[in-house]
Design an enzyme around this catalytic site. Sequence first.
Site, short mmCIF file in Angstrom:
data_model
loop_
_atom_site.label_atom_id
_atom_site.label_comp_id
_atom_site.label_asym_id
_atom_site.label_seq_id
_atom_site.Cartn_x
_atom_site.Cartn_y
_atom_site.Cartn_z
N LYS A 114 9.02 64.98 -29.37
CA LYS A 114 8.99 65.29 -27.93
C LYS A 114 10.37 65.68 -27.41
O LYS A 114 10.49 66.53 -26.53
CB LYS A 114 8.42 64.12 -27.14
CG LYS A 114 6.92 63.96 -27.34
CD LYS A 114 6.25 63.21 -26.23
CE LYS A 114 4.73 63.30 -26.39
NZ LYS A 114 3.97 62.59 -25.40
N LYS A 198 -0.55 69.61 -32.94
CA LYS A 198 -1.53 68.76 -32.24
C LYS A 198 -1.99 69.43 -30.94
O LYS A 198 -1.18 70.04 -30.24
CB LYS A 198 -0.81 67.44 -31.91
CG LYS A 198 -1.69 66.33 -31.41
CD LYS A 198 -0.85 65.07 -31.15
CE LYS A 198 -0.19 65.12 -29.79
NZ LYS A 198 -0.10 63.83 -29.08
N LYS A 201 -1.40 68.36 -24.03
CA LYS A 201 -1.42 68.74 -22.60
C LYS A 201 -0.29 69.67 -22.24
O LYS A 201 -0.40 70.50 -21.37
CB LYS A 201 -1.21 67.50 -21.74
CG LYS A 201 -2.22 66.45 -21.86
CD LYS A 201 -1.65 65.21 -21.18
CE LYS A 201 -2.56 64.03 -21.38
NZ LYS A 201 -1.85 62.78 -21.27
N1 AQP Z 1 -4.66 66.07 -30.26
C1 AQP Z 1 -5.07 64.81 -30.24
N2 AQP Z 1 -5.99 64.38 -31.15
C2 AQP Z 1 -6.45 63.11 -31.12
N3 AQP Z 1 -6.04 62.18 -30.22
C3 AQP Z 1 -5.13 62.57 -29.30
N4 AQP Z 1 -4.54 61.92 -28.28
C4 AQP Z 1 -3.69 62.77 -27.64
N5 AQP Z 1 -3.71 63.98 -28.23
C5 AQP Z 1 -4.60 63.89 -29.27
C6 AQP Z 1 -4.80 60.53 -27.94
O1 AQP Z 1 -5.13 60.46 -26.56
C7 AQP Z 1 -4.68 59.21 -26.04
C8 AQP Z 1 -3.97 59.44 -24.75
O2 AQP Z 1 -2.81 60.19 -24.99
P1 AQP Z 1 -1.77 60.41 -23.82
O3 AQP Z 1 -2.29 61.34 -22.85
O4 AQP Z 1 -1.39 59.11 -23.24
O5 AQP Z 1 -0.49 60.96 -24.47
P2 AQP Z 1 -0.14 62.03 -25.52
O6 AQP Z 1 -0.49 61.56 -26.89
O7 AQP Z 1 1.28 62.25 -25.31
O8 AQP Z 1 -1.00 63.29 -25.13
P3 AQP Z 1 -0.57 64.78 -25.36
O9 AQP Z 1 -1.70 65.65 -25.01
O10 AQP Z 1 0.01 64.97 -26.72
O11 AQP Z 1 0.52 64.99 -24.24
P4 AQP Z 1 1.90 65.76 -24.35
O12 AQP Z 1 1.57 67.20 -24.36
O13 AQP Z 1 2.59 65.33 -23.08
O14 AQP Z 1 2.59 65.31 -25.57
C9 AQP Z 1 -3.83 58.54 -27.10
O15 AQP Z 1 -4.58 57.51 -27.72
C10 AQP Z 1 -3.56 59.64 -28.08
O16 AQP Z 1 -3.44 59.15 -29.39
#
Ligand code: AQP
Length: 333
Positions: A114, A198, A201
């Site tokens: 990140k 992955k 968002k």
């Molecule tokens: N691509 C993914 N596949 C499976 N599980 C996922 N999770 C996130 N992306 C995937 C799971 O969703 C839960 C909530 O995640 P979060 O929103 O708190 O944070 P994150 O993992 O940081 O989500 P993003 O989409 O990856 O955000 P950004 O773009 O900001 O980095 C968690 O249980 C996570 O494992």
Amino acid sequence: MPKKIFSGVQPTGNLHLGNYLGAIKNFVDLNNDDQNECIFCVVDLHAITVKQDKDELRSNIRETAATFIASGIDPSKSIIFNQSKVHAHAEGSWMLSCMAPMGWLNRMTQFKEKAGKDKEKASVGLYIYPILMASDILLYDTTHVPVGEDQKQHLELTRDIAQKFNKDFDCDDFLKSPEPLIKKNFSRIMSLKNGLKKMSKSDLSDLSRINLTDTKDEIINKIKKAKTDSFQIPNEGQNLKDRPEAENLLGIYSSISDQTLDKTLKEFGGKNFSDLKSQLAEVLSSKISPISDEIKKLTNDYEYLDKILAEGATKAEEIAGKKIAEMKKIIGF
Ligand code: AQP
């Protein structure tokens, strides 16, 4: 013994299919089992580890709560609240950060991903966010944490922190070591544009993900434009090696249809991607569109969402407040 479930989702907008299949769908199954005591948290303190617009943040907090409910989490069975309403999370995080060695945090791969090349400019919050996550989980004597595969390392850190706290303060089993609940298959949903990245968002391309608020037409369009390769769909899973986009689409189809990859390969082996894509768009829109409609309905009802969040915070405060008071006593405050 009932399972004590805790998990969180950041209110950073664009909740997507990866969040749903990797985490929220699991939350719903756990909520439906009367044996479990479930707490689902909108982790807004985590969201501010990167800059947020205050109006968007406020609206994303409600939208995340609406997504939980629209996906099938019943607020009369599970506690739904937002983290910043319960002071114990931040307090616990400080206490735990005073005993977690820097070396443990330096190993966290998600910070490296990140923060990227510019890690000197990343916030301290982003660096120590796994400790806040440990505090979130440990304050509720959580036994099980449903998360996507990407959170596995943070769960291991939580367990290490719990054990170190118990050892440092000679309070055997005061902080309980939780087990991760990570789906064996399809626990990592990848970008529709790059099977090695992955689904996320923050990806600049909206075509890389299916948002849980997408309309049927948007879903069809995104699946149509999803990257594939020029070979036919194989009959055997081993022939998906080095074909990440094909593997991802077949995995999404299997996961959303609640079936094994083998069954999906039997259905589509030898066919072209256009066949898979049209079926996938169909099944995705039949599952996601009702959630999307319900999110839109609920997000128009501020009063209802705020009431659910406030009631959830009161219940969460009762549990976490007791634990933090005990923790302070153990430390010597
Ligand atoms: N691509 C993914 N596949 C499976 N599980 C996922 N999770 C996130 N992306 C995937 C799971 O969703 C839960 C909530 O995640 P979060 O929103 O708190 O944070 P994150 O993992 O940081 O989500 P993003 O989409 O990856 O955000 P950004 O773009 O900001 O980095 C968690 O249980 C996570 O494992």
